[in-house]
Design an enzyme around this catalytic site. Structure first.
Site, PDB file in Angstrom:
ATOM      1  CE  LYS A  79      -4.343   1.553   1.971  1.00 12.66           C
ATOM      2  NZ  LYS A  79      -5.384   1.262   2.991  1.00 12.66           N
ATOM      3  CG  ASP A  83     -14.634   0.902   5.455  1.00 11.41           C
ATOM      4  OD1 ASP A  83     -15.831   1.023   5.147  1.00 11.41           O
ATOM      5  OD2 ASP A  83     -13.704   1.123   4.661  1.00 11.41           O
TER       6      ASP A  83
END
Length: 343
Positions: free
Chosen positions: A36, A135
């Site tokens: 990432k 989330d």
């Protein structure tokens, strides 16, 4: 988790998450990995960049702190030599996220129960460490090379709790009633979001789109009563998911352990394969040496028809197993299908 710049070979873009893009890569130690990356934008001030880096680092450290077989592990964290990008290296989950399976259509009961049990193990570990995910959704559940589900994308994870609550955040269709009423989330909000995730996996994207967007109606209350179920979903599944999505947090399933207890008794038979395509829904399963098929045509509110039959695997005759014998109203068809598909 070690902090250094490794000799990574960055490959194709494979996804996006909070605060950055995800690429496939090759690491000198771990082999195939996912990385990432967050990079400074040309118009970004140094102060804004420092703030963005701090959030990104917080995400990586939360993910590393939640080390568990059902959480995506972080291997190391590093910053580029020029200070204009920062990255963390994590396990590459070869099966990708459940977003693609959700978009392909309804998943089988047995597959959803397996995923649910595995995600609950990871979520239990997270909650035990005083963190909430905020989330949970199909795109943030990743499948590794062994077919094991792992919680990922910790961009909104927080441990900044006051009396068990945090500021609300997350995918708007998965935000529980308390967010819309008070702007807050808690571990019980994760339970609600997991309930919504399970509902979506059981029904697939096309069926889900037939309902109003949750973000438009959750604030009105009693959203769980508005869920539209495929006929083959057993009542115990429906009760379990509805209990996870109660508006009142005191009446909602209270914690991961309670969800796990409920999951232990959920039936997976008959384990239908289901396909939703436009106004037609089809089911299929194998029983012994035959394949049972069901087809439901939803032409309008008052014009539904369905039929069921079995086909031999190899030589033999097709057998009629039942049907509506013409067009009937939607509720008549649904009740008959529920009876047939659950036995």
């Amino acid at each position: 988790m070690n902090n250094h710049v490794s000799n990574l070979v960055i490959g194709d873009h494979i996804g996006s998450g909070h605060f950055g893009d995800v690429h496939a890569a090759v690491d000198q130690v771990h082999g195939d990995v996912a990385v990432k990356i967050i990079s400074k934008k040309d118009d970004q001030s140094d102060a804004d960049w420092d703030a963005a880096k701090a959030e990104f680092l917080r995400e990586a450290r939360h993910l590393a702190a939640a080390e568990h077989p059902n959480v995506v592990p972080v291997y190391h964290l590093g910053e580029s030599l020029d200070g204009k990008s920062i990255r963390y290296c994590m396990k590459l989950c070869a099966g990708g996220s459940l977003q693609s399976q959700y978009e392909a259509g309804p998943m089988r009961l047995s597959d959803v129960r397996k995923v649910g049990n595995e995600v609950l193990l990871g979520l239990s570990n997270l909650h035990a460490r005083g963190m909430i995910h905020r989330d949970i959704k199909p795109g943030n559940i990743l499948i590794d090379e062994n077919g094991v589900a792992r919680l990922g994308d910790f961009g909104l994870v927080t441990d900044e709790l006051l009396h068990g609550y945090a500021i609300g955040a997350g995918y708007r269709d998965h935000l529980a009633f308390e967010y819309w009423e008070l702007g807050i989330t808690s571990a019980k909000s994760d339970i609600w979001a997991l309930g919504m995730t399970l509902y979506r996996l059981l029904h697939g994207h096309e069926w889900y789109l037939e309902s109003q967007l949750p973000r438009m109606v959750i604030a009105d209350g009693d959203f769980r009563d508005k869920l539209k179920w495929l006929p083959h979903i057993p009542q115990r599944w429906r009760r379990t998911i509805r209990a996870m999505m109660h508006d009142d947090t005191d009446l909602r399933t209270q914690n991961v352990a309670q969800v796990q207890a409920a999951f232990a008794g959920l039936p997976t038979e008959p384990d239908w394969e289901c396909e939703v395509g436009g106004q037609q829904v089809r089911w299929r399963r194998q029983q012994g040496g035959r394949v049972i098929r069901v087809e439901w045509n939803r032409n309008s509110l008052r014009r539904h028809d369905w039929r069921a039959w079995s086909e031999p695997i190899g030589p033999g005759r097709t057998r009629n197993l039942g049907g509506s014998n013409g067009q009937v109203g939607s509720q008549v068809a649904i009740r008959a299908l529920e009876t047939f598909l659950r036995t």
